[in-house]
Design an enzyme around this catalytic site. Structure first.
Site, mmCIF file in Angstrom:
data_model
loop_
_atom_site.group_PDB
_atom_site.id
_atom_site.type_symbol
_atom_site.label_atom_id
_atom_site.label_comp_id
_atom_site.label_asym_id
_atom_site.label_seq_id
_atom_site.Cartn_x
_atom_site.Cartn_y
_atom_site.Cartn_z
ATOM 1 N N GLU A 47 -1.374 -74.849 52.585
ATOM 2 C CA GLU A 47 -2.005 -75.192 53.856
ATOM 3 C C GLU A 47 -2.316 -73.919 54.647
ATOM 4 O OE1 GLU A 47 -1.070 -78.099 57.727
ATOM 5 O OE2 GLU A 47 0.469 -77.749 56.210
ATOM 6 N N LYS A 138 -8.262 -81.675 58.314
ATOM 7 C CA LYS A 138 -7.094 -82.490 58.626
ATOM 8 C C LYS A 138 -7.437 -83.472 59.744
ATOM 9 C CE LYS A 138 -2.090 -81.858 59.151
ATOM 10 N NZ LYS A 138 -1.018 -80.836 59.316
ATOM 11 N N CYS A 172 -0.581 -81.980 54.209
ATOM 12 C CA CYS A 172 0.752 -82.126 54.792
ATOM 13 C C CYS A 172 0.989 -83.567 55.255
ATOM 14 C CB CYS A 172 0.942 -81.108 55.907
ATOM 15 S SG CYS A 172 2.674 -80.707 56.256
#
Length: 317
Positions: A47, A138, A172
């Site tokens: 990430e 994201k 995540c």
């Protein structure tokens, strides 16, 4: 596209010097060369590897106030971010082409459409011919991450076709969003990449659950970060001075479609996890459970996914 039954994949566990784009590129090139020598065809980085996950930094924020020092560090983060597409994705393309592999990299992305100042936590997909295949932003930054990054939209729920299967990614804690996972399963993924910053033991249970649920391979890549990767001249360096030397212990892993570990988890050091995947195992694993196929009740449950790009401003003449 004719499918290959086997593919060698790898995940990187490492960290660049925080807010240092050149450091990140040097590490990407080095690991890509190592992976290429080993015959890897798909390489995944953690990430926001470009240019680092600022774990532990407050950036001078308190409820109701910000400091000039925090603004200074955030501006440094902005300077080390990338445009997608842009010169930096071209550079990633050169690395991918040179080593003949699909390159998936977590990156801090600058908004190019409006102010140019908003940042996003993104995944960049690069093909082995150096082409930019897509990106994913994201959808919902977690906790204090919302001070750093804006929210993505449904237009970047990217899945790419490769000779060895369909690949998509969630970043995540997006992987804790059941509907986001369902959308990816419905796109027919065979390999789910999960760049992360979560080094807790419970993250491993998540990886195994998703592999079993989606009957897909899961490739999770985390950073191994220490204080030495943080520039001492950060305005907010004092935020981490009392922390232990290891800021993120890792936990990268490669998991099979029945939840079995193939490689990892790797803790307390950086490294490259390499695995040979039998893609026919995905089909076999769905014999008794296909979450968007025979083990689904669309007459009872339905999911609507908005994949339209979100227009913040509309101009009419």
């Amino acid at each position: 596209m004719k499918k290959h039954a086997h593919v060698r994949v790898a995940v990187v566990q490492a960290a660049p010097v925080l807010f240092d784009k050149e450091s990140a590129f040097e590490r990407i090139a080095s690991y890509a060369q190592e992976a290429g020598r080993l015959g890897v065809k798909l390489l995944v980085f953690p990430e926001v590897f470009l240019s680092g996950y600022p774990r532990g930094l407050t950036l001078g924020t308190r409820v109701g106030s910000r400091t000039s020092e925090g603004r200074s560090d955030w501006a440094r983060y902005w300077e080390s971010s990338i445009d997608i597409p842009g010169e930096d994705t071209d550079r990633l393309g050169e690395i991918a082409k040179e080593n003949g592999l699909y390159l998936i990299v977590g990156a801090v992305e600058r908004d190019q459409e409006f102010s140019g100042s908003t940042l996003y936590n993104s995944i960049v997909y690069i093909g082995p011919e150096g082409e930019l295949l897509g990106k994913h932003r994201k959808l919902l930054p977690t906790g204090a991450e919302r001070l750093l990054w804006g929210q993505g939209d449904g237009s970047t729920l990217t899945v790419i076709d490769t000779p060895f299967g369909r690949i998509g990614g969630l970043i995540c804690w997006e992987n804790y969003m059941p509907l986001a996972r369902t959308a990816m399963y419905a796109k027919g993924i065979d390999i789910l990449v999960t760049p992360t910053a979560d080094a807790r033991d419970t993250w491993q249970a998540t990886l195994q659950h998703i592999a079993c649920e989606g009957r897909c391979y899961v490739l999770s890549s985390n950073q191994y970060a220490t204080k030495s990767s943080y520039p001492a001249d950060l305005a907010c360096y004092s935020d981490i001075e009392q922390d232990s030397d290891v800021l993120c212990r890792g936990g990268s892993a490669i998991v099979g479609p029945l939840g079995e570990y193939i490689e990892g988890p790797l803790y307390d050091g950086e490294g490259l996890l390499v695995a040979d995947l039998d893609m026919s195992h995905v089909t076999r694993s769905r014999f008794d459970f296909d979450v968007v196929g025979h083990y689904n009740r669309p007459d009872v449950f339905q999911l609507v996914v908005n994949e339209k790009k979100r227009d913040i401003v509309r101009f009419h003449s």
